[in-house]
Design a protein around this motif. Sequence first.
Motif, PDB file in Angstrom:
ATOM      1  N   MET A  46       0.837  -1.213   0.000  1.00 22.71           N
ATOM      2  CA  MET A  46       0.000   0.000   0.000  1.00 22.71           C
ATOM      3  C   MET A  46       0.867   1.257   0.000  1.00 22.71           C
ATOM      4  O   MET A  46       0.590   2.219  -0.727  1.00 22.71           O
ATOM      5  CB  MET A  46      -0.939   0.020   1.215  1.00 22.71           C
ATOM      6  N   THR A  50       2.357   1.640  -3.421  1.00 20.31           N
ATOM      7  CA  THR A  50       1.318   2.050  -4.378  1.00 20.31           C
ATOM      8  C   THR A  50       0.995   3.537  -4.218  1.00 20.31           C
ATOM      9  O   THR A  50       0.875   4.272  -5.195  1.00 20.31           O
ATOM     10  CB  THR A  50       0.036   1.206  -4.154  1.00 20.31           C
ATOM     11  N   ALA A  68      -7.350   0.809   1.978  1.00 16.46           N
ATOM     12  CA  ALA A  68      -7.240  -0.537   1.396  1.00 16.46           C
ATOM     13  C   ALA A  68      -8.304  -0.811   0.329  1.00 16.46           C
ATOM     14  O   ALA A  68      -8.018  -1.461  -0.674  1.00 16.46           O
ATOM     15  CB  ALA A  68      -7.314  -1.587   2.497  1.00 16.46           C
TER      16      ALA A  68
END
Length: 186
Positions: A35, A38, A49
């Motif tokens: 995460m 990203t 999420a």
Amino acid sequence: MSVLKVVEWPAKVLETKSEEVKEFDEDLKKFVADMHETMDEAGGIGLAANQVNVAKRILTICIPWTENKYAEQEEKKEHWHDKRWTFVNPVITKKKGKFRWQEGCLSFPEVFEFVDRAEEIWVTAQDENGETFEVHANGLFAVCLQHEIDHIDGIVFINRMSRLKSTMVRKKVLKRQRLMNTEVEE
Ligand SMILES: [Zn+2]
């Protein structure tokens, strides 16, 4: 680590209330690392999420101070700047004041609109190891946390705008997607 695909509205997962995280295992740590990667790759300051298609109560935040590109006026360096934050199962325990900021969202490319938020919030959460911590957030950190906590509750920022504004944004986004799809076909 790997970069995950960021889903764009109107993906259903963005309007789905996410589930609490109960297992703090290696898979969770890997997912949290993905995460962060990203979010960096997409140039965002916050990511939930469900924006990468996983309906769990996890969010990441990292707000750079040095670049200062989000400041409308001169700001001082706060404890939360330039820090990598991971919030698992976050809960807002207290809110204070009112604040307006022009917000953007990785799931709504090219949309920047003012949204009303609390000026200060207190949040209790767990980190990726399951350790509980509490944080007091102000300024952009508070805005970002409220935006991301909304995400895991299935609330996107157009739901926080006036009906008129929200309708305009919805139309703009759907039109942009139609144009992009046409380009791909050609
Ligand atoms: Zn967002």
